[in-house]
Design a protein around this motif. Structure first.
Motif, short mmCIF file in Angstrom:
data_model
loop_
_atom_site.label_atom_id
_atom_site.label_comp_id
_atom_site.label_asym_id
_atom_site.label_seq_id
_atom_site.Cartn_x
_atom_site.Cartn_y
_atom_site.Cartn_z
N ASN A 476 -6.72 -11.64 38.02
CA ASN A 476 -7.27 -10.81 37.02
C ASN A 476 -6.19 -10.78 35.89
OD1 ASN A 476 -7.90 -8.62 35.35
ND2 ASN A 476 -8.50 -7.55 37.03
N ASN A 478 -5.89 -9.23 33.10
CA ASN A 478 -5.62 -7.93 32.61
C ASN A 478 -4.32 -7.32 32.95
OD1 ASN A 478 -7.84 -7.69 30.77
ND2 ASN A 478 -9.14 -7.36 32.70
N PRO A 656 -5.10 -4.50 24.80
CA PRO A 656 -5.91 -3.72 25.76
C PRO A 656 -6.91 -3.15 25.03
CG PRO A 656 -3.81 -3.47 26.48
CD PRO A 656 -3.56 -3.99 25.17
N GLU A 659 -11.60 0.97 26.33
CA GLU A 659 -12.84 1.72 26.37
C GLU A 659 -13.73 0.67 27.14
OE1 GLU A 659 -12.45 0.33 22.07
OE2 GLU A 659 -11.26 1.63 23.43
N LYS A 660 -13.38 -0.67 26.90
CA LYS A 660 -14.20 -1.68 27.58
C LYS A 660 -13.41 -2.18 28.86
CE LYS A 660 -16.43 -3.55 23.16
NZ LYS A 660 -16.35 -4.68 22.22
N GLY A 661 -12.39 -1.94 29.00
CA GLY A 661 -11.38 -2.52 30.16
C GLY A 661 -11.27 -4.02 30.00
N THR A 662 -11.25 -4.56 28.77
CA THR A 662 -10.95 -5.95 28.30
C THR A 662 -9.42 -5.96 27.56
OG1 THR A 662 -12.42 -5.62 26.23
CG2 THR A 662 -13.22 -6.50 28.11
N THR A 663 -9.34 -7.20 27.43
CA THR A 663 -7.96 -7.61 26.53
C THR A 663 -8.11 -8.53 25.64
OG1 THR A 663 -6.65 -7.09 28.42
CG2 THR A 663 -5.43 -8.02 26.80
N SER A 717 -12.09 -10.54 30.26
CA SER A 717 -13.19 -9.42 30.54
C SER A 717 -12.68 -8.59 31.48
CB SER A 717 -14.41 -10.29 31.56
OG SER A 717 -13.90 -10.63 32.55
N GLU A 718 -13.33 -7.56 31.75
CA GLU A 718 -13.04 -6.43 32.72
C GLU A 718 -12.45 -7.00 34.03
OE1 GLU A 718 -17.23 -7.09 33.48
OE2 GLU A 718 -16.19 -6.81 31.62
#
Length: 962
Positions: A476, A478, A656, A659-663, A717-718
């Motif tokens: 992951n 993120n 980051p 609110e979407k958990g994305t980067t 993605s998240e």
């Protein structure tokens, strides 16, 4: 034929005469002990006291306590010939064995039956002191597994129970054809199993490799505890053999093989049977059956940490822990791999806790129970490993292996799903899982530089290795450092680690609570990504520029990176709007791709840094032919080639989006090298060499450039993988700079002739360069405009809708909308006494771009931007007195009569002169010419450049009517 082990139940040395039996026979039910049995006549129902006395002498002393003392199983008679409450007297029943040689017996006699014990025996302590004491009876070979039951307990044997172990190999090597039925014991052959008939018994069990230890409040040392696994309330039947009698007979197996059979088959099957209805293990000190509130945590023999509840039950199991790295960028939190309790009130999964207490455990999971709650994230040297299960996506299927078995290696056990604990319960298709793991093992056998799989290959083939192993782990991105994140945009698909393993844990006592905790884990693993082995990314060849991560090999040992090999490939299919081709690429390189190797340097914060720098030379030629057109007609190209001798990749930003958990990730390639311009790009132009740069020969020099950038942007993605279609790779020339060298200027070129000072590189990719946005005037290039070409004579895309449509008009190699330009300063003089030291400088733009009439061809443009010392845009002042204004400007190339030198000159036509507001002389036309003075060659082969001379100019005047 299978190997047969016989375990004698009784020692008949005390039997001196005839033994009396009560005999039941039902030919239809020969193995049902209620219908067919030989029951010992210990109650003298036969009326023969001697026979009854001999029957009473048949007893077993081949079972032992945890202290090694033998116990006695004496035959019991319920007092009636019929079963009472399901209880029958001690005796023998029939079970199935392998076919035997029965020559000499009637043909109808069964060839595969033998006698095994049935009925009830009474447990007696041979060394009894007269008290009704508790006995810790070992059902196997190890004192960590025992039945705590009262003396006098009824032990019942039930015949015709499974006794065939097809998964067991006497040699220790896996079977070539593993059984389709994965039960450890199957009923092809049968024997008698034991059943404990008591309401006071308990089953205890721990791995034979060591005990569970607890940290107790106030105690300076850890203490061993008993693990109560189940209450024996008239227990289910379970396999248990009189191991003490094995040496009184001839066995085809040696002691090592018998020990392995007990550990891998009997012990596992017994554990599974006795814990079928258990709520989970309870840890208790000493002889107590209850937990203690002073017990906080426990460790397994393999170093896993168990956090206990006050009643001794389990609260959570911590497999591994990595400490926080708050000085890293970004800061990395503390992470743990741990199984948690679930529900309300919280309860730890009973199936998992019981499995982890099993002896010689080999446990593979691809589909965990629904009640399992698993913290599946752990950071390791900046990489975020996600160990979540995903049974719906085969490519993302995590495989978890607990290997506490020391009788065989991982590779051997994997090949035999029959030796896995509850294989079919935690794997929808154990055979497919076995094949998949075998693929991972075989993959690691490949020869790779640096041998990243050396440790893995050693441990999967070492029977003595124990630990926890994960395969196919997601990465992951993120929260990872930006210099690692930027690699993920170039990975084709999700990045997954080949394996991650837990070798051991370092324990410590938490100062405030006194609880035992993991200080840090020793982890090992390999991330192995090879872009060549992935599906091809079509963007590599369909877009002007793209990049991919070619290789990424990271080896972890003792929770640190010991090997880091990576390279990224930057694919350049177009530069400055034209197709290019990499010349003589190194072996194994993808077309048009320059490769940059990464270098890893460990940081003081525990997280290393990646740098990508290449000083290898890559030569790209600008293509002049369209291979799809026949016959091939060369296109006109201003640029001949570009040579890159330095390339690097750096992270730009990592933002980051909570609110979407994305980067949102950005990175940049920066290239340096040199441009070579074609010496005579335009046909029939009298060898016009406008762009001048690119000296010939092996030691030739081009126009040095730097900061040619390729920007990379993508979204994680998240779950930390690159979002499809989010990657944007764009060529950015706006920051490119040039550093010309006189060595790069060719003889008889424009810059060889006219002294110009380079200023900057101009890019107009979004908006063409023109006189308006540059505040300049176009200069006619006479050699190009005097030789127009016919568009119909060149190969071009079909532009006619019908045969009768008019042909394209003639075209020249002049463009009115160039895209790129080299800007120069041209010193024309000074303001003299009126302007002190002020200089008069004009700007000259040497530009190129697509031809206005045939876009596949390049064309040139020349602009001049005059000094802003007068109101008009098309004029300048000389010596502060004379003011000039001209109608048009021209560039011409002149070869001197003796052919020794070429001179380029700027001609300003129809110049009007004025002084103090008055024009003069009236009725005349004035031409103004700017050039550099000529020089005499030192030798006929050595032409001396004139760019070192001062700029000269003169005026010519003639009557308007002339």
């Amino acid at each position: 034929m299978s190997n047969e082990i016989q375990f004698p139940m009784f020692d008949f040395t005390d039997v001196k005469g005839t033994v009396g039996f009560d005999f039941w026979l039902n030919p239809v039910l020969p193995t049902n002990f209620f219908a067919t049995r030989l029951q010992l006549d210990v109650a003298n129902r036969c009326g023969n006291t001697e026979w009854a006395r001999e029957a009473q002498a048949i007893a077993s002393s081949y079972f032992f306590t945890t202290e090694g003392a033998p116990v006695k199983l004496s035959p019991y008679d319920p007092g009636t010939v019929l079963p009472v409450n399901g209880e029958i007297g001690a005796g023998f029943g029939f079970s199935k064995m392998q076919d035997q040689d029965i020559s000499g017996l009637p043909t109808h006699f069964p060839s595969n039956l033998y006698l095994s014990p049935v009925g009830i025996f009474i447990l007696e302590n041979i060394e009894a002191d007269g008290k009704n004491s508790m006995i810790e009876l070992m059902p196997g070979l190890y004192s960590q597994e025992f039945l705590r039951i009262p003396e006098g307990t009824k032990i019942q044997f039930i015949n015709d129970q499974p006794a065939y172990a097809p998964s067991f190999s006497v040699s220790g090597s896996p079977s070539d054809s593993p059984p389709s039925n994965l039960d450890l014991l199957q009923n092809d052959y049968t024997t008698s199993w034991m059943q404990v008939l008591t309401e006071e018994g308990h089953y205890f069990g721990e791995p034979s490799s060591g005990s569970f230890f607890v940290e107790q409040d106030g105690g300076p040392f850890s203490n061993s505890v008993d693990a109560r696994l189940a209450t024996l309330f008239n227990s289910t039947e379970f396999p248990c053999v009189p191991l003490g009698g094995i040496f009184s007979t001839t066995s085809p197996l040696n002691s090592e093989q018998i020990s392995r059979f007990e550990a891998t088959i009997l012990s596992s099957a017994r554990h599974g049977q006795l814990t079928l209805h258990s709520a989970g293990p309870v840890f208790s000190p000493g002889d107590s059956l209850l937990g203690s509130s002073s017990m906080f945590s426990s460790t397994t023999p393999q170093g896993l940490l168990i956090e206990l509840n006050g009643d001794g039950s389990w609260n959570k199991v911590v497999l591994a822990k990595q400490p926080a790295m708050l000085n890293a960028d970004p800061p990395i939190p503390e992470t743990q791999l741990q199984f948690l309790s679930y529900g309300s009130p919280p309860k730890f999964p009973a199936d998992l806790s019981l499995i982890l207490t099993q002896n010689q455990l080999f446990f593979i999971v691809t589909e965990p129970s629904e009640c399992w709650s698993f913290d599946s994230t752990i950071f390791l040297s900046g990489f975020q490993f996600e160990l979540g299960f995903d049974s719906e996506n085969p490519d993302a299927q995590l495989i978890m292996i607990f290997k506490f078995n020391t009788t065989a290696s991982v590779a051997e056990l994997v090949a035999n799903p029959g030796l896995w604990t509850a294989a079919e319960h935690y794997n929808s298709d154990p055979e497919a899982t076995s094949a998949l793991i075998d693929d991972y093992i075989n993959f690691a056998q490949q020869r790779v530089p640096g041998d990243p799989f050396e440790h893995f290959n050693n441990l999967v083939n070492d029977p003595a290795w124990t630990g926890v192993l994960f395969l196919n782990i997601g990465i992951n991105g993120n929260g990872m450092p930006a210099d690692l994140q930027m690699l993920l945009g170039g990975v084709n698909g999700p990045l997954r680690a080949h394996h991650l393993g837990i070798q051991g844990n370092m324990m410590d006592v938490e100062a405030k609570s006194g609880k035992l905790e993991i200080d840090q884990s020793s982890l090992f693993g390999v991330i192995f990504y090879n872009g060549d082995g992935q599906p091809s990314n079509p963007d590599l060849y369909d877009t002007p520029v793209d990049y991919e991560t070619e290789t990424l090999v990271v080896v972890f040992r003792n929770s640190s990176i010991t090997q880091f090999n990576t390279s990224v490939g930057l694919t350049l299919n177009q530069l400055m709007g034209r197709d290019v081709q990499l010349i003589d690429p190194p072996v194994g390189y993808k077309p048009n791709t320059l490769s940059i190797k990464g270098q890893y340097q460990a940081g003081s914060d525990g997280v290393g840094r990646m740098t990508f720098i290449s000083e290898q030379e890559f030569v790209y030629e600008f293509l002049v032919n369209d291979p799809n057109i026949d016959p091939v007609v060369p296109n006109v190209r201003v640029l001949e080639k570009v040579v890159f001798n330095q390339a690097n990749l750096v992270p730009v930003s990592s933002e980051p989006v909570p609110e979407k958990g994305t980067t949102e990730v950005s990175a940049r390639f920066s290239l340096s090298g040199a441009l070579w311009f074609c010496p005579n790009p335009f046909p029939d132009s009298d060898q016009l060499d406008l762009f001048s740069y690119g000296s010939m020969g092996d030691s030739g020099v081009g126009l040095a450039i730097s900061n040619l950038s390729v920007d990379v942007d993508f979204t994680l993605s998240e779950v930390g993988i690159t979002v499809p279609d989010s990657k944007q790779v764009t060529l950015d020339l706006t920051a490119m700079t040039a550093d010309p060298s006189t060595d790069a200027i060719r003889p008889n070129s424009l810059l060889f002739s006219i002294p110009l000072k380079f200023s900057r590189f101009i890019v107009g990719e979004e908006e063409a360069i023109n006189t308006t946005n540059t505040g300049s005037t176009a200069v006619n290039i006479l050699q190009l405009e005097s030789n127009p070409i016919n568009a119909d004579s060149l190969v071009q895309p079909a532009l006619l809708d019908s045969p009768g449509q008019a042909a394209s008009p003639p075209c020249t190699y002049i463009t009115s909308a160039p895209r790129y330009a080299l800007e120069y300063d041209m010193l024309l003089g000074s303001l003299g006494a009126l302007g002190a030291d002020a200089k008069l400088e004009a700007k000259l733009l040497l530009a190129w771009g697509p031809s206005s009439t045939i876009p596949d061809n390049d064309a040139a443009a020349l602009f001049i931007q005059l000094p802003q010392l007068s109101a008009g845009a098309g004029g300048f002042e000389l010596e502060g007195v004379l003011k000039t204004a001209f109608g048009d400007a021209n560039l011409l190339k002149v070869d001197l009569e003796n052919g020794s030198q070429t001179v380029y000159a700027m001609l300003f036509n129809n110049v009007q002169l004025s002084a103090f507001g008055y024009s003069f002389p009236p009725g005349v036309m004035v031409d103004f010419t700017v050039f550099a003075g000529t020089t005499t060659p030192e030798t006929p082969e050595h032409v001396i450049p004139t760019y070192a001379n001062n700029l000269a100019w003169f005026l010519s005047v003639k009557p308007e009517n002339d």
